[in-house]
Design a protein around this motif. Structure first.
Motif, mmCIF file in Angstrom:
data_model
loop_
_atom_site.group_PDB
_atom_site.id
_atom_site.type_symbol
_atom_site.label_atom_id
_atom_site.label_comp_id
_atom_site.label_asym_id
_atom_site.label_seq_id
_atom_site.Cartn_x
_atom_site.Cartn_y
_atom_site.Cartn_z
ATOM 1 N N GLN A 30 -15.900 11.789 0.737
ATOM 2 C CA GLN A 30 -17.117 11.635 1.533
ATOM 3 C C GLN A 30 -18.060 10.605 0.909
ATOM 4 O OE1 GLN A 30 -17.838 12.970 4.481
ATOM 5 N NE2 GLN A 30 -19.868 12.074 4.597
ATOM 6 N N ARG A 31 -18.245 10.681 -0.400
ATOM 7 C CA ARG A 31 -19.121 9.731 -1.102
ATOM 8 C C ARG A 31 -18.603 8.306 -0.916
ATOM 9 N NH1 ARG A 31 -20.507 12.682 -4.671
ATOM 10 N NH2 ARG A 31 -18.597 12.808 -5.876
ATOM 11 N N HIS A 33 -16.771 7.203 1.545
ATOM 12 C CA HIS A 33 -17.023 6.848 2.953
ATOM 13 C C HIS A 33 -18.488 6.431 3.144
ATOM 14 C CE1 HIS A 33 -17.259 7.120 7.306
ATOM 15 N NE2 HIS A 33 -18.268 7.950 7.159
ATOM 16 N N CYS A 34 -19.409 7.211 2.593
ATOM 17 C CA CYS A 34 -20.837 6.905 2.740
ATOM 18 C C CYS A 34 -21.171 5.532 2.149
ATOM 19 C CB CYS A 34 -21.686 7.967 2.042
ATOM 20 S SG CYS A 34 -21.644 9.602 2.806
ATOM 21 N N LEU A 37 -20.694 2.417 4.315
ATOM 22 C CA LEU A 37 -21.548 2.173 5.479
ATOM 23 C C LEU A 37 -22.503 1.029 5.185
ATOM 24 C CD1 LEU A 37 -22.352 5.866 6.441
ATOM 25 C CD2 LEU A 37 -20.779 4.301 7.608
ATOM 26 N N ASP A 42 -28.033 4.813 7.678
ATOM 27 C CA ASP A 42 -26.812 5.596 7.890
ATOM 28 C C ASP A 42 -26.245 6.066 6.558
ATOM 29 O OD1 ASP A 42 -26.941 5.297 10.628
ATOM 30 O OD2 ASP A 42 -25.502 3.629 10.686
ATOM 31 N N ARG A 43 -26.237 5.174 5.567
ATOM 32 C CA ARG A 43 -25.729 5.519 4.240
ATOM 33 C C ARG A 43 -26.555 6.637 3.611
ATOM 34 N NH1 ARG A 43 -26.746 1.068 1.246
ATOM 35 N NH2 ARG A 43 -25.291 -0.056 2.562
ATOM 36 N N ARG A 45 -28.433 8.876 5.152
ATOM 37 C CA ARG A 45 -28.196 10.112 5.898
ATOM 38 C C ARG A 45 -26.860 10.740 5.502
ATOM 39 N NH1 ARG A 45 -30.323 8.514 11.378
ATOM 40 N NH2 ARG A 45 -29.143 6.789 10.642
ATOM 41 N N CYS A 46 -25.853 9.905 5.385
ATOM 42 C CA CYS A 46 -24.520 10.370 5.016
ATOM 43 C C CYS A 46 -24.554 11.022 3.632
ATOM 44 C CB CYS A 46 -23.543 9.198 5.040
ATOM 45 S SG CYS A 46 -21.825 9.615 4.699
ATOM 46 N N ASP A 49 -26.354 14.342 3.692
ATOM 47 C CA ASP A 49 -25.543 15.404 4.287
ATOM 48 C C ASP A 49 -24.565 16.010 3.298
ATOM 49 O OD1 ASP A 49 -26.781 15.186 6.732
ATOM 50 O OD2 ASP A 49 -25.185 13.986 7.644
#
Length: 69
Positions: A30-31, A33-34, A37, A42-43, A45-46, A49
């Protein structure tokens, strides 16, 4: 999930991996993926989350399971 990361855990013996290890692999994915961005909002927020703890995630997931008809 990236195959090499999963393979490190899955090839020897899938049951040898703890749920903590799977959680950590998922967090790393996930990290990654973030960070890919392009948009800063968006980064952010990701990344926000993914800051919840595993315990919080499990409580939320359990609540959702119970809420389903």
């Amino acid at each position: 999930m990236r195959l090499p990361t999963l393979a490190l855990c899955a090839l020897p013996l899938l049951t040898a991996c703890s749920t903590d290890q799977f959680w950590n692999i998922g967090q790393a994915w996930q990290r990654d993926h973030c960070m890919k961005l392009q948009d800063q909002m968006d980064r952010s927020r990701c990344l926000a989350d993914m800051t919840r703890s595993r315990e919080d995630y499990e409580r939320q997931a359990e609540g959702l399971r119970r809420a389903k008809p």
